[in-house]
Design a protein around this motif. Structure first.
Motif, PDB file in Angstrom:
ATOM      1  N   ASP A 187       0.873  -1.236   0.049  1.00  0.00           N
ATOM      2  CA  ASP A 187      -0.035   0.184  -0.084  1.00  0.00           C
ATOM      3  C   ASP A 187       0.822   1.246  -0.148  1.00  0.00           C
ATOM      4  O   ASP A 187       1.974   1.297   0.420  1.00  0.00           O
ATOM      5  CB  ASP A 187      -0.954  -0.116   1.253  1.00  0.00           C
ATOM      6  N   PHE A 188       0.361   2.345  -0.785  1.00  0.00           N
ATOM      7  CA  PHE A 188       1.324   3.373  -0.707  1.00  0.00           C
ATOM      8  C   PHE A 188       0.329   4.761  -0.804  1.00  0.00           C
ATOM      9  O   PHE A 188      -0.574   4.876  -1.817  1.00  0.00           O
ATOM     10  CB  PHE A 188       1.951   3.258  -2.059  1.00  0.00           C
ATOM     11  N   PRO A 191       1.242   8.520  -1.112  1.00  0.00           N
ATOM     12  CA  PRO A 191       2.012   9.418  -1.216  1.00  0.00           C
ATOM     13  C   PRO A 191       1.824  10.795  -0.450  1.00  0.00           C
ATOM     14  O   PRO A 191       0.647  11.239  -0.752  1.00  0.00           O
ATOM     15  CB  PRO A 191       2.459   9.592  -2.687  1.00  0.00           C
ATOM     16  N   ALA A 215       9.047   5.169  -6.221  1.00  0.00           N
ATOM     17  CA  ALA A 215       8.200   5.420  -5.171  1.00  0.00           C
ATOM     18  C   ALA A 215       8.979   5.168  -3.801  1.00  0.00           C
ATOM     19  O   ALA A 215       9.901   3.985  -4.062  1.00  0.00           O
ATOM     20  CB  ALA A 215       6.768   4.531  -4.935  1.00  0.00           C
ATOM     21  N   ILE A 230       8.954   3.727  -0.193  1.00  0.00           N
ATOM     22  CA  ILE A 230       7.861   3.410   0.898  1.00  0.00           C
ATOM     23  C   ILE A 230       8.664   2.631   1.987  1.00  0.00           C
ATOM     24  O   ILE A 230       9.214   1.594   1.901  1.00  0.00           O
ATOM     25  CB  ILE A 230       6.917   2.408   0.009  1.00  0.00           C
ATOM     26  N   ASN A 281      10.777   9.392   2.280  1.00  0.00           N
ATOM     27  CA  ASN A 281       9.701   8.453   2.451  1.00  0.00           C
ATOM     28  C   ASN A 281       8.391   9.014   2.084  1.00  0.00           C
ATOM     29  O   ASN A 281       8.015  10.332   2.085  1.00  0.00           O
ATOM     30  CB  ASN A 281       9.629   8.105   3.763  1.00  0.00           C
ATOM     31  N   ASP A 282       7.362   8.136   1.200  1.00  0.00           N
ATOM     32  CA  ASP A 282       6.104   8.676   0.893  1.00  0.00           C
ATOM     33  C   ASP A 282       6.155   9.728  -0.464  1.00  0.00           C
ATOM     34  O   ASP A 282       5.247  10.619  -0.612  1.00  0.00           O
ATOM     35  CB  ASP A 282       5.289   9.298   1.930  1.00  0.00           C
TER      36      ASP A 282
END
Length: 217
Positions: A11-12, A14, A81, A83, A170-171
């Motif tokens: 799951d992401f 952002p 991405a 994560i 991150n994110d």
């Protein structure tokens, strides 16, 4: 967003979206393109490459998007991405309003959703052969798929240098630039794209349709 990976579902959500532009590795070709666009009224970038800031909510995994007016087009791009400390590589389309580009490239990026494929590869699994990855796209013309983009990531600045050129925490998600359009940039209501890894024998694929909303003044 939910992604399939070799480690299972990820799951992401952002909190930052970067759309990197002017990322061609051939700097003379990039300058030539800047000059061409300037001749038709598109403002030149303040720096090269340039990191456009966009709303993370623009990222979508829907297979249909809506745009305002008929002057938008997609372009396949590597998608990064970060994560939980791990960097992942995927595939996205930087749908862009070409008419609005003549006013502001930044505004043209922000006005369109960015479709993202639902598969990610670990960056450390491909980092040693990134330049061999093949990026392709097609648009539907006269009810047939026409090749629109084709090339390897060797035509784009190294992804590591793009991450080093900005704050990639991150994110964060980043679209990393694209390849020239075969036959010139033009709209296509249906768009599909792929990222192929011949070394590890796998491919990320995604397609979407575009519905045009009438611009009412």
């Amino acid at each position: 967003m939910k992604f399939e990976t070799s480690a299972g579902p990820v799951d992401f959500t952002p909190t930052r979206l970067i759309v990197a532009g002017w990322t061609g590795r051939d700097r003379a070709a990039v300058q030539h393109h800047i000059d061409e666009l300037a001749a038709i009224g598109v403002p030149a970038p303040s720096t090269v490459p340039l990191y456009y800031q966009c709303a993370p909510a623009l990222l979508t995994q829907e297979n249909a998007i809506q745009v305002l007016g008929g002057e938008t087009s997609g372009e396949a791009e590597p998608f990064l991405a970060k994560i939980d400390g791990t960097i992942w590589l995927g595939l996205a389309s930087d749908q862009t309003d070409r008419a609005l580009e003549t006013y502001s490239v930044a505004h043209s990026k922000q006005i369109c959703e960015k479709p993202v494929a639902n598969t990610l590869w670990r960056y450390d699994e491909v980092v040693d052969h990134l330049d061999q990855l093949e990026l392709c796209s097609w648009i539907k013309e006269n009810d047939e798929w026409a090749s629109y983009q084709k090339g390897t990531l060797a035509s784009i600045l190294p992804l590591a240098s793009l991450m080093d050129g900005t704050t990639f925490e991150n994110d964060t998600a980043m679209l990393c630039g694209t390849l020239p359009a075969i036959g010139g940039v033009r709209p296509g209501a249906d768009f599909k794209m792929s990222l192929h890894d011949a070394v590890m024998k796998r491919t990320i694929e995604w397609s979407y349709g575009t519905a045009v909303l009438k611009a009412i003044a």
